[in-house]
Design a protein around this motif. Structure first.
Motif, PDB file in Angstrom:
ATOM      1  N   LEU A 161       0.989  -1.108  -0.349  1.00  0.00           N
ATOM      2  CA  LEU A 161       0.073  -0.237  -0.371  1.00  0.00           C
ATOM      3  C   LEU A 161       1.427   1.154   0.400  1.00  0.00           C
ATOM      4  N   PHE A 162       1.666   1.268   0.959  1.00  0.00           N
ATOM      5  CA  PHE A 162       2.638   2.283   0.489  1.00  0.00           C
ATOM      6  C   PHE A 162       3.513   2.764  -0.166  1.00  0.00           C
ATOM      7  N   SER A 163       3.865   1.651  -1.033  1.00  0.00           N
ATOM      8  CA  SER A 163       4.352   1.750  -2.532  1.00  0.00           C
ATOM      9  C   SER A 163       3.542   2.229  -3.576  1.00  0.00           C
ATOM     10  N   ALA A 164       2.681   1.521  -3.134  1.00  0.00           N
ATOM     11  CA  ALA A 164       1.404   2.072  -4.940  1.00  0.00           C
ATOM     12  C   ALA A 164       0.916   3.277  -4.517  1.00  0.00           C
ATOM     13  N   LEU A 165       0.759   4.119  -2.941  1.00  0.00           N
ATOM     14  CA  LEU A 165       0.603   6.125  -3.199  1.00  0.00           C
ATOM     15  C   LEU A 165       1.356   6.483  -3.470  1.00  0.00           C
ATOM     16  N   SER A 166       3.152   6.177  -3.131  1.00  0.00           N
ATOM     17  CA  SER A 166       4.344   6.817  -3.005  1.00  0.00           C
ATOM     18  C   SER A 166       4.958   7.746  -4.436  1.00  0.00           C
ATOM     19  N   LYS A 167       4.966   6.416  -4.928  1.00  0.00           N
ATOM     20  CA  LYS A 167       4.930   6.896  -6.015  1.00  0.00           C
ATOM     21  C   LYS A 167       4.155   7.536  -7.337  1.00  0.00           C
ATOM     22  N   PRO A 168       3.405   7.699  -6.918  1.00  0.00           N
ATOM     23  CA  PRO A 168       2.812   9.041  -7.945  1.00  0.00           C
ATOM     24  C   PRO A 168       2.808   9.990  -7.267  1.00  0.00           C
ATOM     25  N   LEU A 169       2.631  10.026  -6.066  1.00  0.00           N
ATOM     26  CA  LEU A 169       3.006  11.935  -5.237  1.00  0.00           C
ATOM     27  C   LEU A 169       4.531  12.727  -6.386  1.00  0.00           C
ATOM     28  N   LEU A 170       6.018  11.866  -6.596  1.00  0.00           N
ATOM     29  CA  LEU A 170       6.341  12.005  -7.386  1.00  0.00           C
ATOM     30  C   LEU A 170       6.027  13.405  -8.477  1.00  0.00           C
TER      31      LEU A 170
END
Length: 383
Positions: free
Chosen positions: A81-90
């Motif tokens: 879940l952390f990985s799925a949400l953090s990358k788009p925020l870049l």
């Protein structure tokens, strides 16, 4: 591969989509930091170091929780879940600080899930087939990276490599990330309680011996260039930004083709032999970068792929075969990988910024050679 448990196969698909998303970020993020945000190599080194280091404690903690409390799948789901949400925020980032924070968040996800996920894979592996099982999972993992790099290349080739395009690509990683998350939530079974370790955490003599055997791998990771540094070196020797994903495709393609074979090799010849081969490939990769020629850099990515997949599969299989508290030892393994790789990235970035790329390459090549010689001497004395 019909003997691979279906739970491992589904975890393979989770890794496939998660790493597809990562592959849409990793090849171009260093270029984004250096050429779009106009940050220096020392800042890139800090970003890599923070992203690698931040999850080290979580890897040990999650391994301990998985062993002692029997909590496995919730940690794996939370990590993805952390990985799925953090990358788009870049895509919203405008400075190296926010990049570092988001990469740290993504690594938190990796730290939370890594040891419990490996515990699940090891628990579902059949007798005397740990190398094969981890080799299969790594094949799916790297196949996702390979697919993602090819997709990234196609999109950059068609749309260009402007700042707007790169930010849109970051946003788009949400799609494969969510697909992987759905699979792990609804289609991956947790480990039955009967195979969970419920004893209080104490490293046994077998656990300690296993950790000591991993020390050479940790030292090698300190000296060898990270993928981010490989990428900047490629840009420095004249390889176009649009072609950078193809360099990663070379690395991941090699890993996809060889991962299962290295797993079988670990089962048949032992993890020590596969590790030795991997170290040799790492040295060749670093030496090819040292030549500072575009053709050599392409070959360097291929040998980097061989090093990565051979050593990772061999060491994961060795832990499964030798350790008693496997979840905890996997946690220590990933913690030390993060710690040594982070320290190496920070040190390498500082060397590059202060003394130039050639000095950083000299130290990396010399260090990997020295570690490999010591490894060979130790194996020779034992044999």
């Amino acid at each position: 591969m019909h003997s691979i448990d279906q739970n491992v196969v589904r975890l393979g698909w989770v890794s496939y989509f998660t790493d597809l998303a990562s592959a849409m970020v990793n090849p171009i993020l260093p270029i984004f930091v250096i050429t779009v945000l106009h940050e220096g190599m020392d800042k890139l080194g800090v970003i890599v170091a923070v992203a690698t280091f931040v999850s080290y404690a979580l890897r040990m903690v999650s391994g301990y929780i998985a062993d002692y409390y029997g909590v496995v799948k919730p940690l794996v789901v939370g990590g993805y879940l952390f990985s799925a949400l953090s990358k788009p925020l870049l895509g919203f980032s405008h400075g190296w600080g926010s990049i570092a924070a988001l990469r740290a968040l993504e690594r938190v996800g990796k730290g939370v899930r890594s040891a419990p996920k490996d515990l699940m894979i090891a628990s579902y592996a059949r007798e005397n087939a740990h190398g094969k099982t981890f080799g299969f999972h790594k094949t799916m993992d790297i196949a996702g990276e390979f697919s993602g790099t090819l997709l990234l290349f196609g999109l950059l080739w068609y749309f260009g490599d402007s700042e707007g395009v790169i930010r849109t690509l970051f946003f788009a990683t949400l799609i494969p990330g969510l697909i992987g998350l759905v699979i792990v939530i609804f289609f991956v079974r947790d480990i039955p309680k009967s195979v969970r370790c419920t004893e209080r955490f104490r490293l046994s003599s077998a656990d300690k011996k296993t950790v000591l055997q991993l020390l050479f791998y940790f030292l090698f990771l300190f000296f060898i260039f990270s993928e981010a540094f490989f990428t900047v070196q490629a840009k420095t020797v004249g390889i176009a930004t649009a072609l950078i994903p193809l360099l990663f495709a070379v690395s991941t393609g090699v890993q996809t083709l060889t991962s299962y074979l290295f797993g079988l090799g670990s089962d048949r010849f032992g993890s020590g032999a596969v590790n030795a081969f991997g170290y040799g490939c790492g040295i060749v990769a670093q030496a090819l970068l040292w030549l500072q020629m575009p053709a050599a850099t392409w070959a360097a990515f291929a040998f980097l792929g061989l090093f990565t997949v051979a050593t990772l599969n061999a060491n994961r299989a060795m832990i499964a075969q030798q350790a008693e508290n496997r979840g905890s030892v996997y946690g220590i393994f990933y913690a030390a990988v993060a710690l040594f790789a982070a320290a190496g990235a920070a040190f390498g970035g500082w060397l590059w910024e202060q003394f130039g790329m050639q000095t950083a390459l000299d130290v990396a090549l010399g260090g990997t050679l020295a570690v490999s010689v010591l490894y060979g001497l130790k194996k020779g004395l034992r044999g």
